[in-house]
Write a protein that holds these residues in place. Structure first.
Motif, PDB file in Angstrom:
ATOM      1  N   GLN A  92       0.169   1.158   4.650  1.00  0.00           N
ATOM      2  CA  GLN A  92      -0.782   2.279   4.644  1.00  0.00           C
ATOM      3  C   GLN A  92      -0.964   2.793   6.067  1.00  0.00           C
ATOM      4  N   THR A  93      -0.832   4.114   6.234  1.00  0.00           N
ATOM      5  CA  THR A  93      -1.046   4.727   7.552  1.00  0.00           C
ATOM      6  C   THR A  93      -2.082   5.839   7.413  1.00  0.00           C
ATOM      7  N   ASP A  94      -2.454   6.421   8.536  1.00  0.00           N
ATOM      8  CA  ASP A  94      -3.434   7.510   8.507  1.00  0.00           C
ATOM      9  C   ASP A  94      -2.919   8.734   7.760  1.00  0.00           C
ATOM     10  N   THR A  95      -1.594   8.858   7.676  1.00  0.00           N
ATOM     11  CA  THR A  95      -1.004  10.025   7.005  1.00  0.00           C
ATOM     12  C   THR A  95      -0.475   9.693   5.622  1.00  0.00           C
ATOM     13  N   GLY A  96      -0.811   8.514   5.115  1.00  0.00           N
ATOM     14  CA  GLY A  96      -0.376   8.138   3.779  1.00  0.00           C
ATOM     15  C   GLY A  96       0.543   6.936   3.798  1.00  0.00           C
ATOM     16  N   GLU A  97       1.267   6.776   2.721  1.00  0.00           N
ATOM     17  CA  GLU A  97       2.136   5.604   2.561  1.00  0.00           C
ATOM     18  C   GLU A  97       3.417   5.750   3.385  1.00  0.00           C
ATOM     19  N   ALA A  98       3.839   4.656   4.004  1.00  0.00           N
ATOM     20  CA  ALA A  98       5.075   4.651   4.784  1.00  0.00           C
ATOM     21  C   ALA A  98       5.795   3.341   4.515  1.00  0.00           C
ATOM     22  N   TYR A  99       7.034   3.239   5.034  1.00  0.00           N
ATOM     23  CA  TYR A  99       7.868   2.095   4.681  1.00  0.00           C
ATOM     24  C   TYR A  99       8.488   1.465   5.923  1.00  0.00           C
ATOM     25  N   THR A 100       8.605   0.147   5.866  1.00  0.00           N
ATOM     26  CA  THR A 100       9.166  -0.606   6.986  1.00  0.00           C
ATOM     27  C   THR A 100       9.943  -1.796   6.456  1.00  0.00           C
ATOM     28  N   ARG A 101      10.863  -2.300   7.283  1.00  0.00           N
ATOM     29  CA  ARG A 101      11.592  -3.527   6.954  1.00  0.00           C
ATOM     30  C   ARG A 101      11.064  -4.698   7.793  1.00  0.00           C
ATOM     31  N   ASN A 102      10.077  -4.428   8.621  1.00  0.00           N
ATOM     32  CA  ASN A 102       9.515  -5.461   9.484  1.00  0.00           C
ATOM     33  C   ASN A 102       8.490  -6.278   8.696  1.00  0.00           C
ATOM     34  N   GLY A 103       8.864  -7.496   8.344  1.00  0.00           N
ATOM     35  CA  GLY A 103       7.986  -8.333   7.532  1.00  0.00           C
ATOM     36  C   GLY A 103       7.264  -9.409   8.317  1.00  0.00           C
ATOM     37  N   GLY A 104       7.046  -9.173   9.601  1.00  0.00           N
ATOM     38  CA  GLY A 104       6.247 -10.110  10.386  1.00  0.00           C
ATOM     39  C   GLY A 104       4.776  -9.757  10.230  1.00  0.00           C
ATOM     40  N   PHE A 105       4.091 -10.412   9.301  1.00  0.00           N
ATOM     41  CA  PHE A 105       2.729 -10.027   8.946  1.00  0.00           C
ATOM     42  C   PHE A 105       1.691 -10.864   9.707  1.00  0.00           C
ATOM     43  N   GLU A 106       0.468 -10.331   9.684  1.00  0.00           N
ATOM     44  CA  GLU A 106      -0.683 -11.007  10.279  1.00  0.00           C
ATOM     45  C   GLU A 106      -1.858 -10.848   9.313  1.00  0.00           C
ATOM     46  N   ILE A 107      -2.885 -11.653   9.511  1.00  0.00           N
ATOM     47  CA  ILE A 107      -4.132 -11.509   8.754  1.00  0.00           C
ATOM     48  C   ILE A 107      -5.224 -11.190   9.763  1.00  0.00           C
ATOM     49  N   ASP A 108      -5.900 -10.036   9.563  1.00  0.00           N
ATOM     50  CA  ASP A 108      -6.900  -9.648  10.560  1.00  0.00           C
ATOM     51  C   ASP A 108      -8.241 -10.348  10.305  1.00  0.00           C
ATOM     52  N   ALA A 109      -9.227 -10.020  11.088  1.00  0.00           N
ATOM     53  CA  ALA A 109     -10.518 -10.713  11.013  1.00  0.00           C
ATOM     54  C   ALA A 109     -11.219 -10.509   9.677  1.00  0.00           C
ATOM     55  N   THR A 110     -10.886  -9.404   8.980  1.00  0.00           N
ATOM     56  CA  THR A 110     -11.512  -9.142   7.675  1.00  0.00           C
ATOM     57  C   THR A 110     -10.701  -9.712   6.518  1.00  0.00           C
ATOM     58  N   GLY A 111      -9.572 -10.350   6.835  1.00  0.00           N
ATOM     59  CA  GLY A 111      -8.754 -10.960   5.797  1.00  0.00           C
ATOM     60  C   GLY A 111      -7.651 -10.070   5.257  1.00  0.00           C
ATOM     61  N   LEU A 112      -7.512  -8.836   5.799  1.00  0.00           N
ATOM     62  CA  LEU A 112      -6.479  -7.924   5.306  1.00  0.00           C
ATOM     63  C   LEU A 112      -5.106  -8.348   5.818  1.00  0.00           C
ATOM     64  N   LEU A 113      -4.119  -8.266   4.944  1.00  0.00           N
ATOM     65  CA  LEU A 113      -2.740  -8.543   5.335  1.00  0.00           C
ATOM     66  C   LEU A 113      -2.178  -7.299   6.012  1.00  0.00           C
ATOM     67  N   LYS A 114      -1.737  -7.453   7.264  1.00  0.00           N
ATOM     68  CA  LYS A 114      -1.263  -6.308   8.038  1.00  0.00           C
ATOM     69  C   LYS A 114       0.058  -6.632   8.718  1.00  0.00           C
ATOM     70  N   THR A 115       0.724  -5.551   9.172  1.00  0.00           N
ATOM     71  CA  THR A 115       1.890  -5.745  10.024  1.00  0.00           C
ATOM     72  C   THR A 115       1.392  -6.045  11.435  1.00  0.00           C
ATOM     73  N   ARG A 116       2.299  -6.458  12.300  1.00  0.00           N
ATOM     74  CA  ARG A 116       1.889  -6.750  13.675  1.00  0.00           C
ATOM     75  C   ARG A 116       1.520  -5.478  14.431  1.00  0.00           C
ATOM     76  N   ASN A 117       1.896  -4.320  13.875  1.00  0.00           N
ATOM     77  CA  ASN A 117       1.501  -3.056  14.500  1.00  0.00           C
ATOM     78  C   ASN A 117       0.171  -2.547  13.969  1.00  0.00           C
ATOM     79  N   GLY A 118      -0.440  -3.303  13.058  1.00  0.00           N
ATOM     80  CA  GLY A 118      -1.770  -2.949  12.578  1.00  0.00           C
ATOM     81  C   GLY A 118      -1.814  -2.144  11.299  1.00  0.00           C
ATOM     82  N   GLN A 119      -0.646  -1.871  10.683  1.00  0.00           N
ATOM     83  CA  GLN A 119      -0.688  -1.145   9.410  1.00  0.00           C
ATOM     84  C   GLN A 119      -0.993  -2.106   8.263  1.00  0.00           C
TER      85      GLN A 119
END
Length: 246
Positions: A92-119
């Motif tokens: 999810q981005t500010d301009t809608g749905e986008a796609y990536t092959r980068n599967g290095g994920f993180e979990i932020d302070a609120t528990g959301l699963l995100k990419t390392r770039n914050g999406q």
């Protein structure tokens, strides 16, 4: 002024653009899932009233992306996921749905699963939230499961990553490096896309090829500069001859 100067000037300018594109690819050799940017030159004839089309400008432009898969590397990290074969992670981005092959994920302070770039990584039912103190695992179909670290036997399904596989010719790369459908519409989920847990896909940039291209682009730039110098020398010589004749 000799039109050679303008022709050589555009050649040098677009050779510099070519080097920028190669440098961008080289800078992303270590970016997981990165797809190399393809560039090419094309000739544009110089057309003017009363003149013959004897000269051409050179224009450098992006022709798309190299979608050749990278290599899957095992990392053993719980939140690393790689797509096996074709497919993309939806984010999810500010301009809608986008796609990536980068599967290095993180979990932020609120528990959301995100990419390392914050999406935010999108699931089939929206963003995926991971409860605190939870051990996460990924199934081959993108299912995200969580187990309480204090009670590993109790496993709960947290969601399923939204995996898509739109036709590659419909995808454009954005300035953020993510891909989007040219139509702007979200791609449908594809149940055939498979992922590998504990792995990451490398960039598909070949550093050796890019360095060779960089040398070629530099030589092309140098040649255009020499043409500029030659045109300047010719102009000075002609001016001296005319001055002596006068």
């Amino acid at each position: 002024m000799d039109r050679l100067i303008y022709t050589a000037m555009t050649g040098a300018k677009h050779s510099a653009y070519r080097q920028e594109a190669i440098a961008h690819n080289l800078a992303n050799v270590g970016t997981p899932g990165f797809r190399a940017q393809l560039e090419s030159f094309r000739a544009v004839p110089v057309l003017a009233p009363g003149t013959l089309p004897t000269r051409a400008f050179v224009v450098e432009q992006s022709t798309g992306s190299d979608f050749t898969p990278g290599v899957l590397q095992q990392t053993g990290r719980d939140l690393d996921v790689a797509i096996e074969g074709d497919g993309w992670f939806a984010v999810q981005t500010d301009t809608g749905e986008a796609y990536t092959r980068n599967g290095g994920f993180e979990i932020d302070a609120t528990g959301l699963l995100k990419t390392r770039n914050g999406q935010v990584v999108l699931g089939e039912a929206g963003p995926i939230t991971v409860p605190e103190n939870t051990f996460v695992t990924f199934g081959a179909d993108g299912t995200v499961s969580g187990a309480d670290r204090n009670n590993p036997a109790q496993v709960n399904e947290l969601g399923r990553i939204r995996l898509v596989n739109p036709p590659l010719e419909t995808l454009d790369r954005g300035s953020d490096g993510l891909f989007r459908q040219r139509s702007g519409a979200p791609a449908p989920a594809d149940a055939n896309v498979r992922v590998a847990s504990g792995s990451i896909e490398t960039s598909n940039v070949n550093a050796v090829d890019e360095l060779v291209d960089m040398i070629s682009a530099q030589r092309h730039y140098d040649m255009q500069v020499r043409l500029l110098q030659t045109a300047d020398t010719n102009a000075r010589s002609a001016a001296q001859i005319l001055a002596v004749s006068a």
